[in-house]
Scaffold this active site. Structure first.
Site, mmCIF file in Angstrom:
data_model
loop_
_atom_site.group_PDB
_atom_site.id
_atom_site.type_symbol
_atom_site.label_atom_id
_atom_site.label_comp_id
_atom_site.label_asym_id
_atom_site.label_seq_id
_atom_site.Cartn_x
_atom_site.Cartn_y
_atom_site.Cartn_z
ATOM 1 N N PHE A 14 0.837 -1.211 0.000
ATOM 2 C CA PHE A 14 0.000 0.000 0.000
ATOM 3 C C PHE A 14 0.874 1.266 0.000
ATOM 4 O O PHE A 14 0.880 2.039 -0.966
ATOM 5 C CB PHE A 14 -0.922 -0.081 1.227
ATOM 6 C CG PHE A 14 -1.645 1.184 1.577
ATOM 7 C CD1 PHE A 14 -2.260 1.962 0.598
ATOM 8 C CD2 PHE A 14 -1.745 1.586 2.912
ATOM 9 C CE1 PHE A 14 -2.944 3.129 0.949
ATOM 10 C CE2 PHE A 14 -2.429 2.738 3.256
ATOM 11 C CZ PHE A 14 -3.023 3.518 2.278
ATOM 12 N N SER A 78 6.979 -4.690 5.407
ATOM 13 C CA SER A 78 6.528 -5.328 6.660
ATOM 14 C C SER A 78 5.038 -5.641 6.559
ATOM 15 O O SER A 78 4.281 -4.841 6.014
ATOM 16 C CB SER A 78 6.725 -4.405 7.864
ATOM 17 O OG SER A 78 6.257 -5.042 9.042
ATOM 18 N N TYR A 148 5.131 -7.261 16.072
ATOM 19 C CA TYR A 148 5.244 -6.060 15.228
ATOM 20 C C TYR A 148 5.836 -4.910 16.048
ATOM 21 O O TYR A 148 6.809 -4.283 15.640
ATOM 22 C CB TYR A 148 3.856 -5.688 14.718
ATOM 23 C CG TYR A 148 3.802 -4.512 13.770
ATOM 24 C CD1 TYR A 148 4.429 -4.562 12.525
ATOM 25 C CD2 TYR A 148 3.092 -3.358 14.098
ATOM 26 C CE1 TYR A 148 4.358 -3.492 11.645
ATOM 27 C CE2 TYR A 148 3.006 -2.285 13.223
ATOM 28 C CZ TYR A 148 3.638 -2.353 11.999
ATOM 29 O OH TYR A 148 3.563 -1.290 11.120
ATOM 30 N N THR A 178 -3.279 5.026 8.397
ATOM 31 C CA THR A 178 -3.346 5.673 7.082
ATOM 32 C C THR A 178 -4.268 4.855 6.179
ATOM 33 O O THR A 178 -4.342 3.636 6.321
ATOM 34 C CB THR A 178 -1.929 5.748 6.474
ATOM 35 O OG1 THR A 178 -1.104 6.489 7.374
ATOM 36 C CG2 THR A 178 -1.924 6.451 5.121
#
Ligand code: UDP
Length: 329
Positions: A14, A78, A148, A178
């Site tokens: 993305f 990631s 993460y 986002t």
């Protein structure tokens, strides 16, 4: 004059794909890299015909080789959603730690400036709101998000160490929620989840009682902030995000209105360690970069909905995951 050369990892994802577009528009030579576990080549297929774009299918957790000079490296590879971390936890840890180490080594060898994509997840479930960069966070290292959060915290630490001990030029962006075109419909994030549900005629699943908050930034604003940070001279972390905070329940109501769906909100269990509130303090970005978001949620959601509506029915119904298992070792 020859073009500056930038390596973008996670190029088919993305954010990575939007960064590729921006650097191509600025007349860079762009080298995209992705192992395509969560990325999708359809996000960058329009770039393959250009002579200033190259693509390497490679996992940056393994030794990274790029021929020729490099001026900049942007590490955006990631998995980035709670569902992904649960499916591919080891890969998530490796790309943030081993992957970052490999790329820092490459940056040293090429004398390149390195920007890493960090995250508001370094603040964990924050005890203060909004979160300034000086806040150290409230993270559970052994919870489902730990793979993460801790990889990203390690990533910041090793990047700062390369800056301090090797004098490497580094930049750290802490990215808050986002959204925009090219988000993966099946990544479990709240926006593609809600819009996908509305388009398929399903109820919208609100986790918990929906009182938790998030602050959503439109992708073009985020990319502008990252671009400015790269060319600034500031090596410490900078928050980039939109401070316009909203509860998830209100957000669901906005999506119902936007899509005109007849479906309703339904409550589901709250995932473990789901942050109760999240909102960036963007004072630093405003002062250092002269940056602040410009796109309102109403405008950004409209563009994003148009994108999701244009997807084929086959893509809309494909909520299954790719063959993650093969990578999870
Ligand atoms: N969420 C939700 N329904 C969904 C998916 C997510 O209510 O179908 C909630 C989730 O529990 C969280 C918020 O929306 O409180 C944002 O989730 P997301 O995964 O998008 O991002 P993150 O939690 O990493 O901010």
């Amino acid at each position: 004059m020859s073009r500056k050369r930038v390596l973008i990892t996670g190029a088919a994802g993305f954010l990575g794909s939007h960064l590729c577009d921006r650097f191509i528009a600025e007349d860079f030579h762009v080298i995209g890299m992705d192992n395509l576990i969560t990325g999708d080549l359809r996000n960058i297929e329009h770039l393959f015909k250009l002579d200033n774009f190259e693509f390497y299918h490679h996992d940056v957790s393994k030794f990274v080789h790029v021929p020729g000079e490099l001026d900049y490296i942007l590490h955006f590879a990631s998995p980035a959603s709670p569902i992904d971390y649960l499916k591919i936890p080891i890969q998530t840890l490796k790309v943030g730690s081993l992957g970052t180490h490999n790329l820092l080594g490459l940056a040293r060898a090429k004398n390149a400036r390195m920007l890493i994509a960090s995250t508001s997840e370094v603040y964990g479930d924050p005890n203060i709101n909004p979160q300034p960069e000086s806040y150290w966070g409230n993270v559970n290292p052994v919870g489902p998000r730990g793979v993460y959060d801790e990889a990203k915290r390690f990533q910041e630490a090793i990047t700062m160490a390369y800056h301090t001990f090797h004098g490497l030029e580094t930049r750290i962006v802490r990215i808050f929620n986002t959204y925009g075109p090219r988000m993966r419909l099946n990544d479990g994030r709240v926006l593609p989840a809600f819009i996908g549900q509305a388009l398929r005629g399903e109820d919208l699943t609100v986790f918990g009682d929906g009182s938790q908050t998030r602050s959503f930034c439109y992708v073009d604003d985020l990319i502008e902030g990252i671009y400015r940070l790269l060319f600034s001279d500031y090596a410490y972390p900078v928050n980039i995000g939109n401070p316009d905070e909203i509860t998830i329940k209100q957000f669901g109501e906005e999506i119902i209105k936007l899509t005109g769906t007849k479906q309703k909100l339904v409550l589901r269990d709250l995932p473990v360690d789901d942050p109760k509130q999240r909102r960036p303090d963007i004072t630093k970005a405003q002062e250092l970069l002269g940056w602040e978001p410009k796109v309102t949620r109403a405008e950004g959601l409209k563009i994003t909905y148009t994108y999701f509506k244009s997807l084929s029915p086959e893509m809309l119904s494909n909520v299954a995951h790719k063959n993650f298992e093969t990578y999870n070792k």
